[in-house]
Write an enzyme that holds these catalytic residues in place. Sequence first.
Site, PDB file in Angstrom:
ATOM      1  N   CYS A  76     -35.241  14.580 -18.662  1.00  0.00           N
ATOM      2  CA  CYS A  76     -34.249  15.434 -18.016  1.00  0.00           C
ATOM      3  C   CYS A  76     -35.007  16.425 -17.148  1.00  0.00           C
ATOM      4  O   CYS A  76     -35.669  17.329 -17.662  1.00  0.00           O
ATOM      5  CB  CYS A  76     -33.382  16.159 -19.042  1.00  0.00           C
ATOM      6  SG  CYS A  76     -32.170  17.268 -18.283  1.00  0.00           S
ATOM      7  N   HIS A 169     -31.738   4.729 -13.345  1.00  0.00           N
ATOM      8  CA  HIS A 169     -30.773   5.196 -12.360  1.00  0.00           C
ATOM      9  C   HIS A 169     -30.343   4.056 -11.447  1.00  0.00           C
ATOM     10  O   HIS A 169     -31.168   3.220 -11.051  1.00  0.00           O
ATOM     11  CB  HIS A 169     -31.361   6.321 -11.504  1.00  0.00           C
ATOM     12  CG  HIS A 169     -31.583   7.586 -12.255  1.00  0.00           C
ATOM     13  ND1 HIS A 169     -30.636   8.590 -12.331  1.00  0.00           N
ATOM     14  CD2 HIS A 169     -32.626   8.011 -13.012  1.00  0.00           C
ATOM     15  CE1 HIS A 169     -31.096   9.571 -13.089  1.00  0.00           C
ATOM     16  NE2 HIS A 169     -32.312   9.249 -13.511  1.00  0.00           N
ATOM     17  N   GLU A 218     -23.747  10.820 -15.603  1.00  0.00           N
ATOM     18  CA  GLU A 218     -24.867  10.618 -16.512  1.00  0.00           C
ATOM     19  C   GLU A 218     -24.461   9.798 -17.737  1.00  0.00           C
ATOM     20  O   GLU A 218     -23.328   9.893 -18.219  1.00  0.00           O
ATOM     21  CB  GLU A 218     -25.434  11.968 -16.968  1.00  0.00           C
ATOM     22  CG  GLU A 218     -26.089  12.760 -15.855  1.00  0.00           C
ATOM     23  CD  GLU A 218     -26.880  13.941 -16.397  1.00  0.00           C
ATOM     24  OE1 GLU A 218     -27.495  13.814 -17.469  1.00  0.00           O
ATOM     25  OE2 GLU A 218     -26.876  14.998 -15.738  1.00  0.00           O
ATOM     26  N   CYS A 227     -28.246  16.887 -11.732  1.00  0.00           N
ATOM     27  CA  CYS A 227     -29.096  15.971 -12.496  1.00  0.00           C
ATOM     28  C   CYS A 227     -30.439  15.883 -11.786  1.00  0.00           C
ATOM     29  O   CYS A 227     -30.530  15.358 -10.673  1.00  0.00           O
ATOM     30  CB  CYS A 227     -28.446  14.595 -12.601  1.00  0.00           C
ATOM     31  SG  CYS A 227     -29.457  13.356 -13.458  1.00  0.00           S
ATOM     32  N   GLY A 230     -31.748  12.379 -11.447  1.00  0.00           N
ATOM     33  CA  GLY A 230     -30.865  11.713 -10.502  1.00  0.00           C
ATOM     34  C   GLY A 230     -31.179  12.094  -9.064  1.00  0.00           C
ATOM     35  O   GLY A 230     -31.131  11.254  -8.154  1.00  0.00           O
TER      36      GLY A 230
END
Length: 286
Positions: A76, A169, A218, A227, A230
């Site tokens: 993260c 992703h 997510e 994100c 992301g």
Amino acid sequence: MKLRFTKMQGAGNDFVVLDATGQPLALDEAQLRFLGDRRFGVGADQILVVERSLTPGVDFRYRIFNGGTGEEVEHCGNGARCFMRFVRDRGLTTRDVVQVETVNNRLELRMQADGRVTVDMNEPMFEHARLPFDGSGLVPRELGGFELWPLQDEHHRCEVAVVSMGNPHAVQRVDDVDTAAVESLGPWVEAHARFARHVNAGFMQVVGRDRIRLRVHERGAGETLACGTGACAAVVAGIRLGWLDGRVDVEMRGGLLTIEWGGPGHPVLMTGPAVRVFDGELELPA
């Protein structure tokens, strides 16, 4: 048991941060879900746990748990910035640069003079086995030497670029993120059978070669205000596909991140805010 915590946010992606450097902290998935619950607990996209590292040259162990499911996840980026701000604010380190290890990676976190944090997110990974992604039987559209993979059923259709930033992703380009079908396409892409461990679904609007707008659905959390991984995945995909230059501002609903990538063989650098919201203590159900 009473549990002390800190609530933090990075570009609107919010976290409960727990200090386990003094003594081990063993919480089960139900307790972690309670912390992440916005009605009965504290409320957070992710729960971050700070632990001491036993690895030479590494300052801390950084563990991330999904606030909705309680499951441990790989990475993260917005949380990593908050992690750095937390260990500095708590006096756990005085260094401007620290090394942390996650469940599958090692990261370098750097405190900037303006209070923002830069995270060396390591190199992106494109091997399908690393996501994992099953592209067998699909015919991708090549653009700039990179692939856009078709996903479709009787109700949905899109093209995605697949990238791992330590977590998987699938990024698609849209004309306008405000009108993109994030609510319907996001969950569908996340749970698509081609992704064995599900996937984060990104929706990218290219504003210019140095700026994009982004929304991300997510895994296990739904759409969040920001994100970090992301944003990195979207910029990497956009560079590989020939749409973007090497330094890009990523505008999300929670704030702005700056992503830099020099191409294959280079790490992705992410710079953005990290803010302590409040400290607290709550009674954790057994």
